[in-house]
Design an enzyme around this catalytic site. Structure first.
Site, PDB file in Angstrom:
ATOM      1  CG  LEU A  15       7.757  64.625  -7.824  1.00 48.85           C
ATOM      2  CD1 LEU A  15       7.765  66.129  -7.574  1.00 48.85           C
ATOM      3  CD2 LEU A  15       7.882  63.867  -6.508  1.00 48.85           C
ATOM      4  N   GLY A  16       4.715  62.802 -10.742  1.00 50.85           N
ATOM      5  CA  GLY A  16       3.371  62.621 -11.275  1.00 50.85           C
ATOM      6  C   GLY A  16       3.378  62.888 -12.774  1.00 50.85           C
ATOM      7  CB  THR A  22       6.764  63.580 -16.824  1.00 50.50           C
ATOM      8  OG1 THR A  22       6.195  62.770 -17.840  1.00 50.50           O
ATOM      9  CG2 THR A  22       7.064  62.725 -15.613  1.00 50.50           C
ATOM     10  CG  ASP A 133      -6.855  71.966 -16.534  1.00 52.56           C
ATOM     11  OD1 ASP A 133      -8.035  71.530 -16.511  1.00 52.56           O
ATOM     12  OD2 ASP A 133      -5.870  71.236 -16.699  1.00 52.56           O
TER      13      ASP A 133
HETATM   14  N1  ATP Z   1       4.986  71.625  -7.554  1.00 48.92           N
HETATM   15  C1  ATP Z   1       4.748  70.321  -7.347  1.00 48.92           C
HETATM   16  N2  ATP Z   1       5.276  69.683  -6.279  1.00 48.92           N
HETATM   17  C2  ATP Z   1       5.029  68.380  -6.074  1.00 48.92           C
HETATM   18  N3  ATP Z   1       4.270  67.605  -6.878  1.00 48.92           N
HETATM   19  C3  ATP Z   1       3.714  68.173  -7.959  1.00 48.92           C
HETATM   20  C4  ATP Z   1       3.927  69.552  -8.254  1.00 48.92           C
HETATM   21  N4  ATP Z   1       3.237  69.856  -9.381  1.00 48.92           N
HETATM   22  C5  ATP Z   1       2.633  68.716  -9.758  1.00 48.92           C
HETATM   23  N5  ATP Z   1       2.916  67.699  -8.915  1.00 48.92           N
HETATM   24  C6  ATP Z   1       2.443  66.311  -9.011  1.00 48.92           C
HETATM   25  O1  ATP Z   1       2.465  65.891 -10.342  1.00 48.92           O
HETATM   26  C7  ATP Z   1       1.161  65.459 -10.734  1.00 48.92           C
HETATM   27  C8  ATP Z   1       0.980  65.730 -12.199  1.00 48.92           C
HETATM   28  O2  ATP Z   1       0.915  67.125 -12.388  1.00 48.92           O
HETATM   29  P1  ATP Z   1       0.546  67.745 -13.778  1.00 48.92           P
HETATM   30  O3  ATP Z   1       0.326  69.182 -13.551  1.00 48.92           O
HETATM   31  O4  ATP Z   1       1.551  67.367 -14.788  1.00 48.92           O
HETATM   32  O5  ATP Z   1      -0.724  66.952 -14.223  1.00 48.92           O
HETATM   33  P2  ATP Z   1      -2.256  67.079 -13.882  1.00 48.92           P
HETATM   34  O6  ATP Z   1      -2.557  68.447 -13.406  1.00 48.92           O
HETATM   35  O7  ATP Z   1      -2.607  65.926 -13.025  1.00 48.92           O
HETATM   36  O8  ATP Z   1      -2.902  66.815 -15.262  1.00 48.92           O
HETATM   37  P3  ATP Z   1      -2.948  67.745 -16.544  1.00 48.92           P
HETATM   38  O9  ATP Z   1      -1.599  68.273 -16.820  1.00 48.92           O
HETATM   39  O10 ATP Z   1      -3.416  66.779 -17.539  1.00 48.92           O
HETATM   40  O11 ATP Z   1      -3.924  68.819 -16.227  1.00 48.92           O
HETATM   41  C9  ATP Z   1       0.214  66.228  -9.829  1.00 48.92           C
HETATM   42  O12 ATP Z   1      -1.026  65.590  -9.727  1.00 48.92           O
HETATM   43  C10 ATP Z   1       0.999  66.225  -8.526  1.00 48.92           C
HETATM   44  O13 ATP Z   1       0.792  65.010  -7.857  1.00 48.92           O
END
Ligand code: ATP
Length: 415
Positions: A15-16, A22, A133
């Site tokens: 998803l991201g 990841t 964060d």
């Molecule tokens: N609970 C969720 N449901 C759906 N998509 C999600 C969820 N949590 C995160 N994502 C998706 O995954 C992406 C990456 O999330 P993640 O928390 O790993 O990274 P980030 O917050 O972008 O960066 P970092 O971890 O460096 O602060 C998010 O931007 C979002 O698009």
């Protein structure tokens, strides 16, 4: 390819991606979930696994309509090295993706999102949990169930910054965060308290309204210095009451900021006055519509002002809006170096833009001498102190800026 996480979960597709790992669309006993699988090098650290288990209770207990629920923490995997957070699945985009599409939100929408997140924060703070964060990537927008009406904003990634920001990962005295949203007291080396979340949230609100963060732009070191030394430029066109409370929450002194519950109710109070207002019409300080700087008659252009003294080694950064940047805490003298402080001032349409190429050309002429002196000072400071304390683990998995969602989700929603 599907992969098992612990005995109950399966991952299907990405998803991201973020700096800590990841996020996968997965399946659990109760239906679809989002699974954040921590990076291998983080997961391989026994200290982190221990903290993970330690935080389990606090993270699982955090329930609020504007916080993405953590359903499970998994420590396991085929070789015992998986660390994963199992979360409610949110079907909408994150706020970063939404902002990239819309550029600026109408004040009502921006403030409604901030008010929702502030109310989620008030519950977390009351439980003694600081997010640390907050940024648009960590605010997810769940579409209304019937497809009409505004989305619900949810804060994700609770507790992850804290899990990772321990001496071994953060470095000696290092700090972890995203420069544009880091509160000044963190840059100054104070421990992060609830007020850092207020600062970051109102920075996000500012960005949603303006299209840029109050202190962003350029090298992360310059961003951090602005966090400590500069004042946010006012946004023309906002009701005074809203701007007043934003300013209060962007105060350098953490004690001056509102608490989350009060911020939520004050934001809700101003909402009616914002109904129908269009997105603000202001110029971006880094926008492309500026004429190139004219060359000075009678002499070669001295070139750009010297870069700000780096607080963060460039090798440690993924990109300019780096996430979970690790950096040494600079001392007061270093932070005071204001010769290149560059407040990013928004302007009314047609107004000259402070800090723009044209503006810089004019100021260069005045600053030619000052720059030479300042550059010497900066070099002296750099020689005296810019030693990096910690290194990034460096195994980023190829995330794009903002770690945005990568694909559509199935129609079935949050468990
Ligand atoms: N609970 C969720 N449901 C759906 N998509 C999600 C969820 N949590 C995160 N994502 C998706 O995954 C992406 C990456 O999330 P993640 O928390 O790993 O990274 P980030 O917050 O972008 O960066 P970092 O971890 O460096 O602060 C998010 O931007 C979002 O698009």
């Amino acid at each position: 390819m599907a992969r098992n996480i612990g005995s109950q979960y399966t991952t299907h597709r990405v998803l991201g991606r973020g700096s800590a790992g990841t996020v996968w669309l997965g399946e659990g006993p109760e239906g679809p979930v989002a699974i954040k699988l921590l990076r291998e090098d983080l997961a391989a650290d026994p200290d982190l696994a221990e903290r993970f288990a330690h935080e389990r209770h606090a993270l699982l207990g955090l329930e609020h309509p504007h916080i993405v629920g953590v359903r499970d923490l998994v420590i396991g995997g085929p070789d015992g090295s998986d660390l994963a957070l199992v979360m409610d699945l949110v079907r909408g985009p994150d706020l970063r993706t939404h902002l990239e599409r819309e550029r600026r939100l109408a004040p009502y929408e921006a403030v409604a999102v901030a008010a929702q997140i502030a109310s989620g924060l008030s519950v977390a703070h009351a439980a003694g949990i600081v997010h640390r964060d907050i940024k648009p990537e960590n605010i997810l927008l769940e579409p209304a169930a019937d497809g009409s009406g505004p989305p619900t904003a949810l804060l994700t990634d609770f507790g992850v910054a804290k899990l990772i920001d321990e001496p071994r990962h953060g470095g000696k005295g290092g700090v972890v965060g995203t420069p544009d949203y880091i509160a000044p007291e963190i840059v100054e080396g104070l421990p992060p308290r609830a007020a850092v979340d207020i600062y970051a949230l109102v920075t996000v609100l500012y960005e949603a309204l303006a299209g840029f963060t109050p202190f962003g732009g350029g090298h992360p070191g310059a961003v951090l210095r602005r966090q400590v030394t500069e004042k946010a430029a006012p946004l023309p066109g906002l009701p005074q009451a809203l701007w007043d409370l934003m300013q209060q929450c962007l105060a350098k002194a953490p004690a001056s900021r509102l608490r989350a519950g009060e911020l939520a109710s004050r934001l809700r109070e101003v909402l009616p006055s914002l109904e129908g207002l269009p997105p603000l019409d202001i110029g971006d300080p880094d926008g492309p519509d500026e004429l190139p700087a004219p060359t000075e008659p009678g002499g070669a252009d001295p070139g750009p002002l010297p870069a700000a003294v780096p607080l963060v080694h460039p090798d440690l950064l993924d990109d300019e809006r780096a996430t979970h940047t690790r950096m040494r805490v600079p001392d007061a003298e270093e932070l005071a170096g204001g010769a290149h402080g560059t407040a990013r001032t928004p302007r009314a349409p047609g107004q000259a833009r402070a800090g723009s190429a044209r503006h810089q050309a004019a100021t260069r002429r005045k600053r030619r001498l000052a720059v030479t002196v300042a550059a010497g000072l900066a070099a002296a400071v750099a020689l005296g102190g810019w030693l990096l304390a910690g290194g990034d683990d460096g195994t980023d998995d190829g995330r794009g800026p903002g770690g945005t969602a990568e694909q559509d989700l199935p129609p079935t929603a949050t468990p």
